[in-house]
Write a protein that holds these residues in place. Structure first.
Motif: not given
Length: 203
Positions: A54-74
């Motif tokens: 659904n559209k909300k899943a797309v919206f959430l994906a916008v903010f989760e796209e680089d999540g793994e890279e950020k977790r690794e950097a932290l």
């Protein structure tokens, strides 16, 4: 049975997310339609729903796209030998997206949607807690190493550091003339004075 090329699947998914991000930043979540996302991404509705339910899943994906890279950097920052230098690197990491034109309005829209939707609120809270935990750990290590004021409560101080970083986003969203990247040295100076940081040569 047709096999799925993971790289192609991921590339197509990112294309949809990027097209949607521009629309969400310009029009907001509520006013952006699925049809508009499809047109911007050059795909059909059926194909869109192959990637997102659904559209909300797309919206959430916008903010989760680089999540793994950020977790690794932290994680890398917390494992470093110099907690003060690592703290500034994390501040830079968290502040950098504010300089991207689409990000500040997207962050503001996410905050609005968080008041309306518990799922969005939960997603933002998870991200916030991840950042807060990393900042808290680095502040505690810096205090223990004598690099900052040991009288500061690490978690409470981390919340203030987050607030200062967040102000770059709110200022950029409200004033097109505000340049977050130009203000980063000022933010570093504020942190040094607030935390009473000890320069490495004096530590």
């Amino acid at each position: 049975m047709r096999t799925v090329d993971p790289a192609r699947h991921q590339a197509r998914r990112r294309q949809i997310v990027h097209a949607a991000a521009e629309l969400f930043a310009a029009k907001g979540f509520e006013r952006t339609t699925t049809a508009e996302i499809c047109r911007a991404a050059g795909t059909s509705t059926g194909n869109l729903f192959h990637y997102f339910p659904n559209k909300k899943a797309v919206f959430l994906a916008v903010f989760e796209e680089d999540g793994e890279e950020k977790r690794e950097a932290l994680a890398r920052a917390q494992a470093g030998d110099d907690p003060w230098r690592a703290l500034l690197e994390v501040v830079n990491l968290l502040a950098a997206p504010a300089a991207e034109p689409l990000v500040p309005p997207l962050v503001m829209e996410a905050m609005v949607q968080a008041y309306r939707d518990p799922e969005v609120e939960a997603a933002l809270e998870r991200d916030n807690e991840q950042e807060l935990a990393a900042l808290t750990a680095l502040l505690a290590k810096a205090a223990a190493a004598g690099r900052i004021d040991p009288g500061l409560d690490p978690r409470g101080t981390a919340t203030w550091v987050q607030t200062l970083i967040g102000s770059l986003y709110t200022a950029a969203a409200g004033d097109p003339a505000f340049k977050p990247a130009e203000q980063l040295p000022v933010l570093h100076l504020i942190l040094r004075r607030f935390l009473r940081a000890v320069p490495e040569e004096d530590a």
